[in-house]
Design a protein around this motif. Structure first.
Motif: not given
Length: 234
Positions: A60-65, A162-173
């Motif tokens: 699910x995480x890979x799909x959302x990324x 959770x770290x992967x999601x956090x880094x991805x969110x920071x990168x996205x914004x």
């Protein structure tokens, strides 16, 4: 009245049958491998359920990324959905881990007190291991607390996710929306981006606190305490 007496005699017969096995070392050793294989199978099944939960979380995480970074117009709040989904999978996995540890603890008590003593007769690890095992079979209980199970799953698997999601969110914004301020890219309908970032920061601080929570170890059968290769030294 006759039925009550027959049931009582049957119960006494069952108790005597079980007592005979408990008092006969040959009979006990004959049924013990069957019990051991059954508990190993239960532990393996529980481990498989844990692995499937983890696989679904990663999928699910890979799909959302992939979805979020497929186009610049994709909103960053989809990654917040990923945080919630990971939290849900983590809750399922914590419960499954506690069941796994319950079965594994029974396997370990047989290994420690039967097989280890057969290989090196130094005495049983637990003086009343049979009573402990029998009591647990009658009244099964979790051996690891909810907090310890949560901390372990965070340290082993979900902390990194959770770290992967956090880094991805920071990168996205920031990096992937250069045409807007990060506060605009991070905002939700009716919620300023600064508030969203603050709440997310609190969530991640809670995750770190849970992952490093200093609790006494209760989980059974983990690898610990010895230097690599030390067990083979004289």
């Amino acid at each position: 009245m006759d039925e009550d007496l027959s049931d009582s005699r049957l119960d006494r017969g069952d108790e005597e049958f079980a007592a005979d096995i408990a008092g006969d070392s040959d009979a006990l050793l004959e049924i013990l491998p069957h019990f051991y294989r059954g508990e190993v199978s239960q532990a393996n099944s529980a481990q498989d359920r844990i692995d499937r939960t983890t696989n679904w979380a990663i999928t699910l995480l890979a799909a959302l990324l992939s979805l979020v970074f497929s186009a610049p117009a994709m909103p960053a709040y989809l990654l917040l959905i990923a945080v919630g989904a990971l939290a849900a999978f983590l809750s399922y996995e914590v419960r499954r881990y506690r069941f796994y540890d319950m079965y594994r603890s029974r396997v370990r008590i047989v290994q420690e007190n039967v097989f280890a003593n057969a290989l090196s007769p130094e005495g049983a690890e637990h003086s009343k291991w049979r009573e402990e095992l029998g009591r647990d079979l009658r009244y099964p209980t979790f051996k690891v607390s909810l907090l310890e199970a949560l901390s372990r799953r965070l340290r082993r698997i979900y902390g990194l996710l959770f770290v992967v999601v956090g880094v991805a969110w920071v990168a996205k914004v920031t990096l992937f929306t250069p045409e807007r301020q990060w506060t605009e890219a991070a905002e939700l309908p009716g919620v300023p981006g600064v508030v969203v970032a603050g709440v997310l920061g609190v969530v991640y601080l809670a995750i770190v606190a849970l992952a490093v929570w200093p609790t006494e170890r209760q989980a059974k059968g983990e690898i610990y305490g010895e230097r690599v290769g030390e067990w083979k030294e004289d």
